[in-house]
Design a protein around this motif. Sequence first.
Motif, PDB file in Angstrom:
ATOM      1  N   PRO A 105       1.061  -1.507  -0.067  1.00  0.00           N
ATOM      2  CA  PRO A 105      -0.322   0.053   0.033  1.00  0.00           C
ATOM      3  C   PRO A 105       0.863   1.265  -0.165  1.00  0.00           C
ATOM      4  CG  PRO A 105      -0.649  -2.015   1.398  1.00  0.00           C
ATOM      5  CD  PRO A 105       0.661  -1.971   0.911  1.00  0.00           C
ATOM      6  N   GLY A 106       2.054   1.232   0.629  1.00  0.00           N
ATOM      7  CA  GLY A 106       2.249   2.398   0.652  1.00  0.00           C
ATOM      8  C   GLY A 106       3.754   2.375  -0.220  1.00  0.00           C
ATOM      9  N   CYS A 107       3.966   1.560  -1.116  1.00  0.00           N
ATOM     10  CA  CYS A 107       5.220   1.424  -2.155  1.00  0.00           C
ATOM     11  C   CYS A 107       3.733   2.402  -3.395  1.00  0.00           C
ATOM     12  CB  CYS A 107       5.154  -0.128  -2.927  1.00  0.00           C
ATOM     13  SG  CYS A 107       6.998  -0.287  -1.561  1.00  0.00           S
ATOM     14  N   SER A 108       2.997   1.472  -3.230  1.00  0.00           N
ATOM     15  CA  SER A 108       2.139   1.938  -4.011  1.00  0.00           C
ATOM     16  C   SER A 108       1.468   3.538  -4.810  1.00  0.00           C
ATOM     17  CB  SER A 108       0.954   0.975  -4.549  1.00  0.00           C
ATOM     18  OG  SER A 108       0.996  -0.183  -5.091  1.00  0.00           O
ATOM     19  N   LEU A 109       1.467   4.101  -3.331  1.00  0.00           N
ATOM     20  CA  LEU A 109       1.042   5.346  -3.062  1.00  0.00           C
ATOM     21  C   LEU A 109       2.095   6.503  -2.930  1.00  0.00           C
ATOM     22  CD1 LEU A 109      -1.401   5.478   0.176  1.00  0.00           C
ATOM     23  CD2 LEU A 109      -1.646   6.809  -2.289  1.00  0.00           C
ATOM     24  N   LEU A 110       3.230   6.077  -2.826  1.00  0.00           N
ATOM     25  CA  LEU A 110       4.502   6.826  -3.649  1.00  0.00           C
ATOM     26  C   LEU A 110       5.417   6.555  -4.740  1.00  0.00           C
ATOM     27  CD1 LEU A 110       6.214   6.717   0.377  1.00  0.00           C
ATOM     28  CD2 LEU A 110       5.203   8.047  -0.819  1.00  0.00           C
ATOM     29  N   ASN A 111       4.959   5.474  -5.042  1.00  0.00           N
ATOM     30  CA  ASN A 111       5.328   5.345  -6.489  1.00  0.00           C
ATOM     31  C   ASN A 111       4.209   6.121  -7.152  1.00  0.00           C
ATOM     32  OD1 ASN A 111       6.249   4.197  -8.687  1.00  0.00           O
ATOM     33  ND2 ASN A 111       5.511   2.064  -9.608  1.00  0.00           N
ATOM     34  N   ARG A 112       2.865   5.839  -7.409  1.00  0.00           N
ATOM     35  CA  ARG A 112       2.344   6.887  -8.253  1.00  0.00           C
ATOM     36  C   ARG A 112       2.158   8.204  -8.499  1.00  0.00           C
ATOM     37  NH1 ARG A 112      -2.518   6.547 -11.057  1.00  0.00           N
ATOM     38  NH2 ARG A 112      -4.424   8.839 -10.573  1.00  0.00           N
ATOM     39  N   GLU A 113       2.259   8.522  -6.869  1.00  0.00           N
ATOM     40  CA  GLU A 113       2.159  10.142  -6.454  1.00  0.00           C
ATOM     41  C   GLU A 113       3.664  11.160  -6.595  1.00  0.00           C
ATOM     42  OE1 GLU A 113      -0.036  12.131  -5.543  1.00  0.00           O
ATOM     43  OE2 GLU A 113      -1.261  10.292  -5.556  1.00  0.00           O
ATOM     44  N   ARG A 132       0.731   9.844   4.079  1.00  0.00           N
ATOM     45  CA  ARG A 132       0.214   8.841   3.409  1.00  0.00           C
ATOM     46  C   ARG A 132       1.251   7.447   3.301  1.00  0.00           C
ATOM     47  NH1 ARG A 132      -4.787   5.653   1.608  1.00  0.00           N
ATOM     48  NH2 ARG A 132      -4.766   3.777   3.641  1.00  0.00           N
ATOM     49  N   GLY A 133       1.591   7.686   1.977  1.00  0.00           N
ATOM     50  CA  GLY A 133       2.664   6.512   1.964  1.00  0.00           C
ATOM     51  C   GLY A 133       3.552   6.389   2.627  1.00  0.00           C
ATOM     52  N   GLU A 134       4.414   7.644   2.835  1.00  0.00           N
ATOM     53  CA  GLU A 134       5.227   7.605   3.995  1.00  0.00           C
ATOM     54  C   GLU A 134       4.947   6.566   5.122  1.00  0.00           C
ATOM     55  OE1 GLU A 134       8.038  10.959   2.104  1.00  0.00           O
ATOM     56  OE2 GLU A 134       6.592  11.520   3.912  1.00  0.00           O
ATOM     57  N   ALA A 135       4.010   6.830   5.846  1.00  0.00           N
ATOM     58  CA  ALA A 135       3.917   6.880   6.810  1.00  0.00           C
ATOM     59  C   ALA A 135       3.343   5.127   7.045  1.00  0.00           C
ATOM     60  CB  ALA A 135       2.662   7.397   7.804  1.00  0.00           C
ATOM     61  N   LEU A 136       2.788   4.781   5.879  1.00  0.00           N
ATOM     62  CA  LEU A 136       2.606   3.193   5.549  1.00  0.00           C
ATOM     63  C   LEU A 136       3.788   2.468   5.356  1.00  0.00           C
ATOM     64  CD1 LEU A 136      -0.423   3.536   3.477  1.00  0.00           C
ATOM     65  CD2 LEU A 136      -0.223   2.391   5.847  1.00  0.00           C
ATOM     66  N   LEU A 137       4.531   3.072   4.369  1.00  0.00           N
ATOM     67  CA  LEU A 137       5.910   2.423   3.964  1.00  0.00           C
ATOM     68  C   LEU A 137       7.356   2.400   5.049  1.00  0.00           C
ATOM     69  CD1 LEU A 137       7.545   0.832   1.945  1.00  0.00           C
ATOM     70  CD2 LEU A 137       8.257   2.561   0.442  1.00  0.00           C
TER      71      LEU A 137
END
Length: 204
Positions: A105-113, A132-137
Amino acid sequence: MRLYHHPLSTCSRRVVLAAHHLGIDLDLVVVDLFKGEQKAADFLALNPNHRVPVLDDDGFVLWESYAIMQYLADKAPGQTLWPTDAKARADVSRWLFWCAQDFMPGCSLLNRENSIKALGGMGPADPDLVARGEALLGAAAALLDRHLEGREWICADLSLADLAIAAPLADQTRAKFPVSDLVHLQRWFGQVQALDCWRAADAA
């Protein structure tokens, strides 16, 4: 066997890595995600989720990258990436599920953004989604880093878990993953990058 994929897809990458390691030749068919080919009727007939990768093995159509990896391993006699021992296989499964639920989930958010939006001309990164991505990953990667201390591989031996979890880290610089200071994770990732299958996937 035919694999519908995209070179920038993390999920496609993990399947290609597994295929190369297992010595399985795949007929790679690019689905241009930036042109929306994943939403075309002929592709939706293969995967109604409009995502890559999709494997077509003589009419047997399989989607979901982890399932495809397991299927390919089961098709390769003498392979060791997907153990036959019940406890060893359960350990690998545990980390595959963890990858899907906690790491991706975090990888996908950061990769997209931080990456895909720029590559596809989709506007600037959303700072709230980046945070949010940074916190999750950050939380998931820290757990993995602790687990890898004193270990060569995620499980007892090199397995599907290593290839699945390493795949998104190919984008760590471009996608600005908060993992550069995780010593054990980076040492392990370097080992995965040194594998023949990683170099072969990069050249594909």
